[in-house]
Design an enzyme around this catalytic site. Structure first.
Site, short mmCIF file in Angstrom:
data_model
loop_
_atom_site.label_atom_id
_atom_site.label_comp_id
_atom_site.label_asym_id
_atom_site.label_seq_id
_atom_site.Cartn_x
_atom_site.Cartn_y
_atom_site.Cartn_z
N ASP A 1 17.08 35.91 21.90
CA ASP A 1 16.96 34.49 22.23
C ASP A 1 17.50 34.23 23.63
O ASP A 1 18.67 34.51 23.91
CB ASP A 1 17.73 33.65 21.21
CG ASP A 1 17.54 32.17 21.49
OD1 ASP A 1 16.52 31.63 21.01
OD2 ASP A 1 18.36 31.58 22.21
N TYR B 1 19.61 29.69 30.84
CA TYR B 1 20.71 30.67 30.70
C TYR B 1 20.82 31.61 31.91
O TYR B 1 21.80 32.35 32.02
CB TYR B 1 20.52 31.54 29.45
CG TYR B 1 20.45 30.82 28.12
CD1 TYR B 1 20.77 29.47 27.99
CD2 TYR B 1 20.04 31.51 26.97
CE1 TYR B 1 20.67 28.83 26.77
CE2 TYR B 1 19.96 30.86 25.74
CZ TYR B 1 20.27 29.53 25.65
OH TYR B 1 20.17 28.90 24.44
N LYS C 1 12.87 29.28 26.59
CA LYS C 1 12.78 27.82 26.47
C LYS C 1 12.50 27.19 27.82
O LYS C 1 13.03 27.67 28.84
CB LYS C 1 14.10 27.26 25.90
CG LYS C 1 14.57 28.01 24.68
CD LYS C 1 15.85 27.48 24.06
CE LYS C 1 16.37 28.49 23.04
NZ LYS C 1 17.29 29.48 23.58
N HIS D 1 13.35 23.05 25.54
CA HIS D 1 14.79 23.28 25.33
C HIS D 1 15.51 22.03 24.84
O HIS D 1 16.40 22.12 24.00
CB HIS D 1 15.44 23.78 26.63
CG HIS D 1 16.70 24.53 26.40
ND1 HIS D 1 17.17 25.48 27.26
CD2 HIS D 1 17.60 24.50 25.39
CE1 HIS D 1 18.30 25.99 26.80
NE2 HIS D 1 18.58 25.41 25.67
#
Ligand code: A2P
Length: 324
Positions: free
Chosen positions: A47, A52, A81, A114
């Site tokens: 994930d 990120y 996302k 997201h």
């Protein structure tokens, strides 16, 4: 290898019930080591998110495993996302292509919006809430499925009314939603809604994000002291009874609520521990005892206002339980 279970989504695609979360891990050596370890243990679900800032690191690791033949692409499940600054219809295709390039993949298994709040970036690099067009973004995500760049599409951090708006107009209904669920914040109504509409839930922070208070203190969030899930006496008692760790109890609880989980760890032993949750059962009584730990939304850990306090004023700021 331990027995890994899957969930079947409403488009017939399988998603492994356990994946490795990667939020906050941006150091190349740390993430590379953790991913190699996870893949060796048997994790096949990874994930990530553009937010990120680690898709390129994941891409390098996966490329090595794929080109050496240690893993087949069809056995991997990679979620990413759309960043809040890419959640605009005209940006979706470009964002997907950029993620694919960083991940060094031909397709993304699961693409999520997201969060329901879209933002611009101001001249100082701060996030400024912007008007959203969820349905327009969703249509472009459907186009990405048609183009073969994405296999499944879903949402993250959306409340029921926001999901319902998309579901009502979608050509391809949401297959998945990723939200925070742990013993203190169990989201029963949302779980019932998702069951009714055949939407698989991936729970994040299912360990209660140990260490979060330290993190919030570091960023100046003194108002956000949260109780630890893994030190809760009930969780500890049930863990002792099953000769398991509190983390395994929290993860098993989520599995038995019919959720998939994505605990993040960069520690080899904890990665193993978190993966080793398919060979025991919590009894109905254990489940009831843990269900009794519910404390509601005030124990929610991840709040988008962390990105910018002004986000709470956005009309799509999501943390409300709606649809009666
Ligand atoms: P670490 O990476 O040192 O293992 P979440 O994914 O719910 O946000 O939780 C992530 C946090 O939980 C990280 O701080 C991670 O630390 C810690 N963690 C992961 N697995 C375990 C475990 N089995 N026991 C205790 N803490 C864990």
């Amino acid at each position: 290898m331990f027995n890994v279970q899957f969930k079947i989504m409403n488009n017939g695609k399988k998603i492994p019930s356990i994946g490795i979360g990667t939020f906050t891990v941006t150091k190349e050596t740390e993430l590379t080591t953790a991913l190699n370890e996870a893949l060796k243990i048997g994790y096949r679900h990874i994930d990530t998110a553009t937010f990120y800032q680690n898709e390129h690191i994941i891409g390098n690791v996966l490329n090595k495993w794929l080109t050496s033949g240690q893993v087949k692409r069809e056995d991997l499940f990679v979620t990413t996302k759309l960043h809040i600054i890419d959640s605009f219809p005209e940006k979706v295709e470009e964002a997907v292509k950029a993620s694919l390039e960083k991940l060094q993949l031909e397709y993304i298994d699961l693409l999520l919006i997201h969060c329901p709040v879209s933002c611009y970036v101001d001249e100082n690099g701060g996030f400024v809430p912007a008007p959203t067009d969820h349905i327009g973004v969703w249509k472009k995500m459907e186009d990405e499925v048609d183009a073969g760049r994405v296999k499944s599409i879903g949402l993250s951090n959306f409340n029921m009314n926001q999901i319902e708006k998309i579901r009502a107009s979608a050509r391809i209904p949401p297959a998945n939603i990723q939200v925070e669920i742990h013993p203190y914040h169990q989201q029963k109504k949302l779980r019932e809604y998702c069951k009714k509409h055949d939407i698989v839930i991936v729970a994040y922070s299912s360990l209660g994000a140990p260490g979060v208070n330290h993190f919030y203190r570091a960023v100046g969030w003194h108002d956000h002291e949260l109780p630890g899930v893994l030190t809760n006496p009930e969780i500890v008692r049930i863990a002792k009874k099953h000769k398991r760790s509190p983390a395994q109890i929290a993860l098993r609880f989520a599995l038995q609520l019919d959720l998939a989980v994505i605990p993040k760890s960069t520690n080899a032993e904890r990665l193993k521990e978190n993966f080793h949750i398919f060979d025991f059962d919590l009894s109905d009584e254990d489940m009831k005892d843990i269900e009794g730990l519910e404390q509601g939304i005030q124990t929610k850990i991840i709040d988008l206002k962390f990105l910018s306090p002004i986000i709470t004023q956005h009309p799509e700021y999501p943390y409300k339980e709606l649809i009666e």
